[in-house]
Design an enzyme around this catalytic site. Sequence first.
Site, PDB file in Angstrom:
ATOM      1  N   VAL A  16       0.980  -1.155   0.085  1.00 31.45           N
ATOM      2  CA  VAL A  16      -0.169   0.070  -0.259  1.00 31.45           C
ATOM      3  C   VAL A  16       0.823   1.389   0.134  1.00 31.45           C
ATOM      4  CG1 VAL A  16      -1.990  -1.242   1.222  1.00 31.45           C
ATOM      5  CG2 VAL A  16      -0.285   0.013   2.449  1.00 31.45           C
ATOM      6  N   CYS A  17       0.196   2.402  -0.457  1.00 33.05           N
ATOM      7  CA  CYS A  17       0.831   3.528  -0.400  1.00 33.05           C
ATOM      8  C   CYS A  17       1.346   4.059   1.038  1.00 33.05           C
ATOM      9  CB  CYS A  17       0.167   4.832  -0.788  1.00 33.05           C
ATOM     10  SG  CYS A  17      -0.172   4.509  -2.785  1.00 33.05           S
ATOM     11  N   PRO A  18       2.390   4.647   1.417  1.00 30.11           N
ATOM     12  CA  PRO A  18       3.588   5.049   0.357  1.00 30.11           C
ATOM     13  C   PRO A  18       4.427   4.086   0.129  1.00 30.11           C
ATOM     14  CG  PRO A  18       4.086   5.969   2.280  1.00 30.11           C
ATOM     15  CD  PRO A  18       2.898   5.088   2.699  1.00 30.11           C
ATOM     16  N   THR A  20       4.317   1.877  -2.147  1.00 31.51           N
ATOM     17  CA  THR A  20       4.203   1.660  -3.522  1.00 31.51           C
ATOM     18  C   THR A  20       5.142   2.385  -4.183  1.00 31.51           C
ATOM     19  OG1 THR A  20       2.434   3.006  -3.699  1.00 31.51           O
ATOM     20  CG2 THR A  20       1.888   0.624  -3.772  1.00 31.51           C
TER      21      THR A  20
END
Length: 79
Positions: A16-18, A20
């Site tokens: 998942v972000c961040p 990624t």
Amino acid sequence: MSNNKVDATLDITDVVCPVTFARTLLKLEDMMVGEVLEVFLNDGEPLQKVPKSITDEGHKVILIEKVDSKYRMLVERGE
């Protein structure tokens, strides 16, 4: 599918972000200027944020296309 030569592939559909963006940036840093990274990412926040962040870092997004339930992005490493 695109005919661009792919030098490396990265699948970030399981993070998942961040994270990624961080994984994508780290992979690009290991590549030579002009090489193309193929990135598989999910819809939503990754698709909205990763391409913009990569461009902000000086790399070029060549292509974004939907492949089954995820997205395929080609990025040319900048300087």
